[in-house]
Design an enzyme around this catalytic site. Sequence first.
Site, PDB file in Angstrom:
ATOM      1  N   GLU A   1       0.817  -1.223   0.000  1.00 16.41           N
ATOM      2  CA  GLU A   1       0.000   0.000   0.000  1.00 16.41           C
ATOM      3  C   GLU A   1       0.851   1.274   0.000  1.00 16.41           C
ATOM      4  OE1 GLU A   1      -2.834  -0.144   3.191  1.00 16.41           O
ATOM      5  OE2 GLU A   1      -3.893  -1.843   2.314  1.00 16.41           O
TER       6      GLU A   1
ATOM      7  N   GLU B   1      -5.335  -8.664   0.733  1.00 19.39           N
ATOM      8  CA  GLU B   1      -5.914  -8.426   2.068  1.00 19.39           C
ATOM      9  C   GLU B   1      -7.401  -8.187   1.890  1.00 19.39           C
ATOM     10  OE1 GLU B   1      -4.297  -5.235   4.496  1.00 19.39           O
ATOM     11  OE2 GLU B   1      -2.249  -5.755   3.935  1.00 19.39           O
TER      12      GLU B   1
HETATM   13  C1  BGP Z   1      -4.191  -2.357   5.606  1.00 18.37           C
HETATM   14  C2  BGP Z   1      -2.758  -2.495   6.038  1.00 18.37           C
HETATM   15  C3  BGP Z   1      -2.551  -3.388   7.221  1.00 18.37           C
HETATM   16  C4  BGP Z   1      -3.666  -3.422   8.241  1.00 18.37           C
HETATM   17  C5  BGP Z   1      -5.060  -3.378   7.591  1.00 18.37           C
HETATM   18  C6  BGP Z   1      -6.213  -3.198   8.530  1.00 18.37           C
HETATM   19  O1  BGP Z   1      -4.407  -1.136   5.006  1.00 18.37           O
HETATM   20  O2  BGP Z   1      -1.973  -3.021   5.011  1.00 18.37           O
HETATM   21  O3  BGP Z   1      -1.311  -3.052   7.780  1.00 18.37           O
HETATM   22  O4  BGP Z   1      -3.444  -2.548   9.242  1.00 18.37           O
HETATM   23  O5  BGP Z   1      -5.128  -2.360   6.622  1.00 18.37           O
HETATM   24  O6  BGP Z   1      -6.422  -1.845   8.829  1.00 18.37           O
HETATM   25  P1  BGP Z   1      -6.332  -1.270  10.289  1.00 18.37           P
HETATM   26  O7  BGP Z   1      -5.257  -2.019  10.978  1.00 18.37           O
HETATM   27  O8  BGP Z   1      -5.999   0.168  10.116  1.00 18.37           O
HETATM   28  O9  BGP Z   1      -7.675  -1.473  10.907  1.00 18.37           O
END
Ligand code: BGP
Length: 465
Positions: free
Chosen positions: A166, A361
């Site tokens: 990202e 993801e």
């Molecule tokens: C994505 C990232 C992760 C993780 C996930 C969940 O954007 O790659 O690192 O954090 O989001 O989001 P969050 O942890 O902000 O709830």
Amino acid sequence: MTIKQFPKGFLWGAATSAPQTEGHSLENGKTKTTWDYWYETAPEKFNDNEGPENTSNLYEMYVEDCKRMQDIGLNSYRTSISWARLLPDGKTVNKEAVTFYRDYFKQIKANGVKPIINLFHFDMPMWLMNKGGWEAREAVDAFAFYAKTAFETFGDLVTDWTTFNEPIVHVEMGYLYGYHYPALVDFKKAVQVGYHTLLAHAAAVSEFRQVLPTGKIGIILNITPTYTRSDAEADKKAGLASDLLNTKSFLDPAVHGTIPQGLIDLLAENELTPETQAEDKVLLQNTVDFIGLNYYHPRRVQAPKNPHVPAVMPEDLYAPYDWPEKRINPYRGWEIYPEALYDVAMMMKHEYKNLPWFVSENGMGVADEERFMDENGMIQDDYRIEFMVEHLNYLHQGIAEGSNCFGYHTWTFIDCWSWLNGYRNRYGFYRVDLNDHYKRTLKKSGLWFKEVSKNNGYDDVINVD
Ligand code: BGP
């Protein structure tokens, strides 16, 4: 009952990152990243004062954790290497880090799981931040050296690599919206940071072709598909700007080897053109073998009212639109819109050469999950299973219509640390108990995923009992 079958060899896995799992952040030869530094100087910014120091203690628990991968049927797993652990001063290899990562990767493989290893997941080493971080052109060469070192050191164990997770996120969160260090608000700097990141990605791909010519390399992008309020010209213009800045900025160079002309024009019109060098064009021609797309939520936009010209913030180019029919995950505040995965699949097919790609993801963060614990201590996270089924249904449709998707990775394997949100929202197949030595306990979704992986598909009726 409808059986949804996925292509042969489909990857069923989960993703995470070094800073969010390893712990031992100030130990074993690792130097500080911006997260360590920020926590040290402004701990109040972090939920419940939960910092990056210990996270889920994978550094000590990885052997058992790798067995847990097999226990829930993962056939693939993505994590990252910590740059500041492998090269604490940017030049010297930390032998302890090599021993740790080599054994970690061996254990993953010994459990029948394919590792996909990423190089940068928001974790800028402090030694480089002190020189300007991604603002400084020298970060490009520093990253290329790190990438080369990683490929040479672990290339016998790992064939599938990614450069960045990202990359647009450290740009916007660090230089526009204040959620990552250095928490500046400066659109021009944000663009320069993005540009250097893009060059660093291309430089790493170039190194990869030399060191591991038979391996595969990609990049992980967060996809927030743009939907406009209406078809009115002004809304469509806003939608295009959002698409150029958020999606095409990295996806086009990664797949097509060029920065879209529309983006170049948009930046010029708004006096945001970054500093470039003549040879950059050639470097950017280093395209990838595959793409990972992290999908959580769409982006709904409309034409901005009274924007600054030239733009001072992205909101001067596209304003957020609050769709009245949206469904929200209240814990994270993100819209749930599984339909977008079909649109993304079609976009990859029609606009990006139908290059191999995977959902790298997708997941649902929920707070206070202990509410859902049954008498045996298992969290009954049916909401997470439903979330995954809904998304997989649309992905399945996209694949049936010819999109070249080769896998689905959830966020995440074991509950992990989430930046400023600490351990508030949990995403894992396993719960982590922070009050009991990071004890891992399987959730119902893990049992469900095991069945899905075993059958290379699922039926619409959710039944894991
Ligand atoms: C994505 C990232 C992760 C993780 C996930 C969940 O954007 O790659 O690192 O954090 O989001 O989001 P969050 O942890 O902000 O709830």
